[in-house]
Write a protein that holds these residues in place. Structure first.
Motif, mmCIF file in Angstrom:
data_model
loop_
_atom_site.group_PDB
_atom_site.id
_atom_site.type_symbol
_atom_site.label_atom_id
_atom_site.label_comp_id
_atom_site.label_asym_id
_atom_site.label_seq_id
_atom_site.Cartn_x
_atom_site.Cartn_y
_atom_site.Cartn_z
ATOM 1 N N LEU A 163 -67.734 1.747 -45.662
ATOM 2 C CA LEU A 163 -68.358 1.217 -46.871
ATOM 3 C C LEU A 163 -69.094 2.313 -47.640
ATOM 4 O O LEU A 163 -69.011 2.384 -48.867
ATOM 5 C CB LEU A 163 -69.300 0.071 -46.520
ATOM 6 C CG LEU A 163 -68.640 -1.247 -46.102
ATOM 7 C CD1 LEU A 163 -69.680 -2.202 -45.526
ATOM 8 C CD2 LEU A 163 -67.928 -1.890 -47.286
ATOM 9 N N ARG A 164 -69.782 3.189 -46.903
ATOM 10 C CA ARG A 164 -70.501 4.285 -47.572
ATOM 11 C C ARG A 164 -69.526 5.244 -48.253
ATOM 12 O O ARG A 164 -69.777 5.725 -49.355
ATOM 13 C CB ARG A 164 -71.355 5.055 -46.563
ATOM 14 C CG ARG A 164 -72.662 4.383 -46.184
ATOM 15 C CD ARG A 164 -73.609 5.367 -45.524
ATOM 16 N NE ARG A 164 -72.981 6.032 -44.366
ATOM 17 C CZ ARG A 164 -73.016 5.567 -43.126
ATOM 18 N NH1 ARG A 164 -73.630 4.406 -42.868
ATOM 19 N NH2 ARG A 164 -72.442 6.228 -42.145
ATOM 20 N N ASP B 263 -72.889 -9.620 -51.236
ATOM 21 C CA ASP B 263 -73.263 -8.419 -51.993
ATOM 22 C C ASP B 263 -72.157 -8.202 -53.023
ATOM 23 O O ASP B 263 -71.222 -7.429 -52.825
ATOM 24 C CB ASP B 263 -73.368 -7.219 -51.044
ATOM 25 C CG ASP B 263 -73.839 -5.946 -51.749
ATOM 26 O OD1 ASP B 263 -73.796 -5.898 -52.995
ATOM 27 O OD2 ASP B 263 -74.208 -4.988 -51.040
ATOM 28 N N ARG B 264 -72.244 -8.922 -54.145
ATOM 29 C CA ARG B 264 -71.119 -9.019 -55.065
ATOM 30 C C ARG B 264 -70.604 -7.668 -55.590
ATOM 31 O O ARG B 264 -69.386 -7.455 -55.637
ATOM 32 C CB ARG B 264 -71.482 -9.931 -56.247
ATOM 33 C CG ARG B 264 -71.844 -11.357 -55.844
ATOM 34 C CD ARG B 264 -70.719 -12.023 -55.053
ATOM 35 N NE ARG B 264 -69.532 -12.249 -55.879
ATOM 36 C CZ ARG B 264 -68.330 -12.555 -55.403
ATOM 37 N NH1 ARG B 264 -68.139 -12.650 -54.101
ATOM 38 N NH2 ARG B 264 -67.317 -12.754 -56.218
ATOM 39 N N PRO B 265 -71.446 -6.733 -55.991
ATOM 40 C CA PRO B 265 -70.907 -5.443 -56.459
ATOM 41 C C PRO B 265 -70.101 -4.721 -55.384
ATOM 42 O O PRO B 265 -69.040 -4.157 -55.667
ATOM 43 C CB PRO B 265 -72.168 -4.655 -56.851
ATOM 44 C CG PRO B 265 -73.189 -5.717 -57.152
ATOM 45 C CD PRO B 265 -72.910 -6.813 -56.176
ATOM 46 N N GLN C 195 -62.513 -5.051 -53.388
ATOM 47 C CA GLN C 195 -61.339 -5.709 -53.958
ATOM 48 C C GLN C 195 -60.509 -4.732 -54.790
ATOM 49 O O GLN C 195 -59.277 -4.662 -54.649
ATOM 50 C CB GLN C 195 -61.770 -6.887 -54.835
ATOM 51 C CG GLN C 195 -62.265 -8.105 -54.064
ATOM 52 C CD GLN C 195 -62.667 -9.215 -55.009
ATOM 53 O OE1 GLN C 195 -63.545 -9.041 -55.858
ATOM 54 N NE2 GLN C 195 -62.016 -10.365 -54.880
ATOM 55 N N ARG C 196 -61.169 -4.002 -55.654
ATOM 56 C CA ARG C 196 -60.438 -3.054 -56.522
ATOM 57 C C ARG C 196 -59.767 -1.967 -55.685
ATOM 58 O O ARG C 196 -58.640 -1.543 -55.981
ATOM 59 C CB ARG C 196 -61.392 -2.449 -57.555
ATOM 60 C CG ARG C 196 -61.875 -3.449 -58.601
ATOM 61 C CD ARG C 196 -62.618 -2.767 -59.744
ATOM 62 N NE ARG C 196 -62.904 -3.732 -60.800
ATOM 63 C CZ ARG C 196 -64.020 -4.441 -60.892
ATOM 64 N NH1 ARG C 196 -64.983 -4.263 -59.989
ATOM 65 N NH2 ARG C 196 -64.191 -5.303 -61.878
ATOM 66 N N ARG C 197 -60.465 -1.520 -54.655
ATOM 67 C CA ARG C 197 -59.878 -0.496 -53.782
ATOM 68 C C ARG C 197 -58.637 -1.049 -53.085
ATOM 69 O O ARG C 197 -57.590 -0.386 -53.022
ATOM 70 C CB ARG C 197 -60.917 -0.064 -52.749
ATOM 71 C CG ARG C 197 -60.509 1.134 -51.903
ATOM 72 C CD ARG C 197 -61.631 1.499 -50.953
ATOM 73 N NE ARG C 197 -62.905 1.561 -51.639
ATOM 74 C CZ ARG C 197 -63.973 0.844 -51.308
ATOM 75 N NH1 ARG C 197 -63.927 -0.010 -50.303
ATOM 76 N NH2 ARG C 197 -65.102 0.970 -51.981
ATOM 77 N N ALA C 198 -58.739 -2.266 -52.564
ATOM 78 C CA ALA C 198 -57.597 -2.869 -51.874
ATOM 79 C C ALA C 198 -56.403 -3.017 -52.811
ATOM 80 O O ALA C 198 -55.250 -2.770 -52.424
ATOM 81 C CB ALA C 198 -58.000 -4.233 -51.308
ATOM 82 N N MET C 199 -56.668 -3.411 -54.050
ATOM 83 C CA MET C 199 -55.583 -3.673 -54.996
ATOM 84 C C MET C 199 -54.870 -2.410 -55.440
ATOM 85 O O MET C 199 -53.751 -2.483 -55.981
ATOM 86 C CB MET C 199 -56.125 -4.430 -56.208
ATOM 87 C CG MET C 199 -56.621 -5.825 -55.869
ATOM 88 S SD MET C 199 -57.340 -6.693 -57.289
ATOM 89 C CE MET C 199 -55.854 -7.143 -58.193
ATOM 90 N N THR C 200 -55.474 -1.252 -55.221
ATOM 91 C CA THR C 200 -54.825 0.001 -55.600
ATOM 92 C C THR C 200 -54.077 0.650 -54.443
ATOM 93 O O THR C 200 -53.470 1.713 -54.612
ATOM 94 C CB THR C 200 -55.845 1.006 -56.149
ATOM 95 O OG1 THR C 200 -56.826 1.287 -55.130
ATOM 96 C CG2 THR C 200 -56.545 0.458 -57.385
ATOM 97 N N ARG C 201 -54.100 0.020 -53.258
ATOM 98 C CA ARG C 201 -53.379 0.581 -52.114
ATOM 99 C C ARG C 201 -51.877 0.448 -52.343
ATOM 100 O O ARG C 201 -51.402 -0.515 -52.945
ATOM 101 C CB ARG C 201 -53.748 -0.114 -50.810
ATOM 102 C CG ARG C 201 -55.206 -0.037 -50.387
ATOM 103 C CD ARG C 201 -55.732 1.378 -50.308
ATOM 104 N NE ARG C 201 -56.246 1.831 -51.608
ATOM 105 C CZ ARG C 201 -56.589 3.082 -51.891
ATOM 106 N NH1 ARG C 201 -56.462 4.021 -50.978
ATOM 107 N NH2 ARG C 201 -57.050 3.403 -53.085
ATOM 108 N N ASP C 202 -51.117 1.413 -51.839
ATOM 109 C CA ASP C 202 -49.664 1.377 -51.965
ATOM 110 C C ASP C 202 -49.103 0.482 -50.865
ATOM 111 O O ASP C 202 -49.055 0.870 -49.692
ATOM 112 C CB ASP C 202 -49.087 2.787 -51.851
ATOM 113 C CG ASP C 202 -47.574 2.816 -51.991
ATOM 114 O OD1 ASP C 202 -46.994 1.763 -52.331
ATOM 115 O OD2 ASP C 202 -46.980 3.875 -51.760
#
Length: 487
Positions: free
Chosen positions: A421-422, A452-454, A460-467
């Motif tokens: 997470l860090r 912790d919404r932010p 979420q955004r990181r997951a969605m950019t995974r190949d």
């Protein structure tokens, strides 16, 4: 001119017939391999309604073995894929699923049904059935036990030396195609095939063992699962043979058809969204909660399950662990079918807490897409999992996976521990050992981050950019095919 002509032999192919992830893989591979100069054609049974979905349909010719009736090869197109059908009405034109009858039991003639599929593959490979355009495979790619007997037919044919090489992909080692020894005679196998160093398995015939024994290469659907099946714990009785053939075994993680699974264009969704425009995902959540009769609450973490309801998939563990997070206001939506007791237990849980739990018993492709779009997280607590596809869909849709550290789940999800997470690399929540307590801890961790919404949205955004697509895996398959042709 394509560099390789491939025959893919499978009992399922999405969207013509689907019972599980095998169909998704077989359906996606031809398109994924086309840019790599591979012309892959799919051979599958002519289940009811499949022929009618093809265009440019023609009958090629009869098969050498029909196992109780006439059988022929029919060819046609579905989109950009050339499909070959084993047209044998006495074997495949019947109600029920591809493997089970309406009573939920295996069809008693499954050995004949998939023996015919394998025999048809051998006839095509050997040139006994000639397609109108003269196409003949350079390599034959077999999927699971239902196609694996092809290797035996090729091995014991007098033209074996000129037969194309074979690849077997094991999608799930638990399914081994075991039938009485007498089935070998009925299927036209010679006595040599039923020696211990052949397809004999504890006094019976195993289709899968024929493939493991005689295919030139073996693949399975993730690197971790390839290592796991070499051990007694996960080898399902095949670990000794697989260790003998370990130098021919490769783990290639499955990909996802990112044209079918794309939240920005998915026709099943209430509101399209993307990693750059994430806020419409909340609209899908509210619509899903309304559709399933759950309380409409943005502030409640909504977990979903899209799965066969079996102990292999760990859904009994979820039933034990669920109380751990329901008190925090979490919700859970389940879509699947399988073990009658698990189906009943999920139904009862939904009746007791309809505002928090929903259970849809069955399979609905459109609802599966809406669950991925509307849920906050997807739970895949499998005791073993060769690859898994729903966690890949979850990543693609920003629905963070909660998974056990086994097989392809371990290969595709990065645990969001404090260090991850860090450093901004976590894409889900991974737990081990595989038990209800550790699953409960993982669900609890997911709730902590959700509130912790932010931080949750960054994940979420990181997951969605995974190949999660097929490019790298398709290249790995292409290299295997090329190496077999060179050999």
């Amino acid at each position: 001119m394509c560099s390789s002509d491939l025959l893919s032999v499978s009992p399922e192919c999405y969207p013509l017939m689907k019972k599980g992830g095998l169909a998704d893989v077989v359906g996606a591979l031809p398109g994924a391999l086309a840019p790599h100069d591979v012309d892959m054609r799919v051979l599958m049974p002519a289940y009811p309604g499949v022929r009618e979905r093809l265009t440019d349909v023609s009958t090629v010719g009869p098969l050498s073995k029909g196992f109780g009736g006439d059988a022929r090869i029919v060819t046609g197109e579905f989109g950009e894929t050339r499909v070959l059908l084993v047209d044998a009405p006495h074997l495949f034109d019947r109600p029920g699923g591809p493997y089970l009858g309406p009573d939920g039991r295996d069809w008693p003639d499954n050995h004949r049904r998939f023996g015919a599929l394998s025999r048809a593959a051998a006839d095509l490979a050997l040139g006994d059935v000639v397609l109108p355009d003269g196409w003949r495979p350079d390599v034959v790619h077999l999927h699971d036990w239902q196609a694996a007997l092809t290797a035996a037919y090729l091995r014991f044919d007098r033209r074996a030396a000129t037969a194309p090489p074979t690849v077997l992909t094991i999608h799930n080692l638990a399914f081994q195609g075991v039938f009485p020894r007498a089935s070998a005679i009925e299927l036209g196998l010679p006595s040599q095939a039923m020696l211990p160093e052949g397809a004999e398995y504890w006094g019976s015939l195993s289709f899968l063992k024929a493939g493991v024994q005689w295919c030139d290469r073996i693949t399975t659907v993730s690197p971790t699962y390839a290592r796991e099946i070499l051990t007694p714990e996960h080898g399902m009785g095949f670990d000794g043979l697989l260790r003998l053939r370990a130098e021919h075994l490769t783990g290639i993680v499955n990909g996802l058809d990112t044209t079918v699974w794309d939240p920005s264009t998915d026709p099943y969704l209430v509101a399209p969204y993307s990693s750059r425009r994430l806020h419409p995902k909340a609209e899908n959540k509210r619509a899903l909660q309304t559709e399933l009769g759950l309380d409409v609450r943005d502030e409640s973490p909504l977990f979903c399950v899209v799965s066969r309801l079996t102990t292999q998939k760990g859904l009994d563990l979820l039933l034990e662990a669920l109380e751990h997070v329901l008190w925090r206001g979490a919700q859970c939506a389940v879509l699947g079918t399988g073990d009658p007791l698990l189906e009943l237990t999920f139904r009862k849980a939904a009746l007791v807490r309809p505002e928090q739990i929903a259970a849809v018993i069955g399979y609905d492709e459109a609802l599966a897409h809406r669950l991925q779009a509307g849920a906050d997280a997807i739970v895949v607590p499998s005791r073993f999992e060769p690859c898994g596809l729903t966690q890949l869909s979850g990543l693609r849709y920003g629905t963070l996976p909660v998974v056990s550290r086994v097989g392809g789940l371990a290969d595709t999800v990065i645990d969001a521990n404090e260090a991850a997470l860090r450093d901004g690399v976590g894409t889900g929540f991974v737990f081990s050992p595989v038990d209800a307590h550790q699953l409960g801890v993982a669900l609890d961790r997911a709730c902590d981050v959700f509130f912790d919404r932010p931080r949750w949205q960054r994940m979420q955004r990181r997951a969605m950019t995974r190949d999660v697509g097929w490019d790298a895996s398709a290249e790995a398959y292409r290299e295997i095919y090329a190496s077999l042709r060179r050999a």
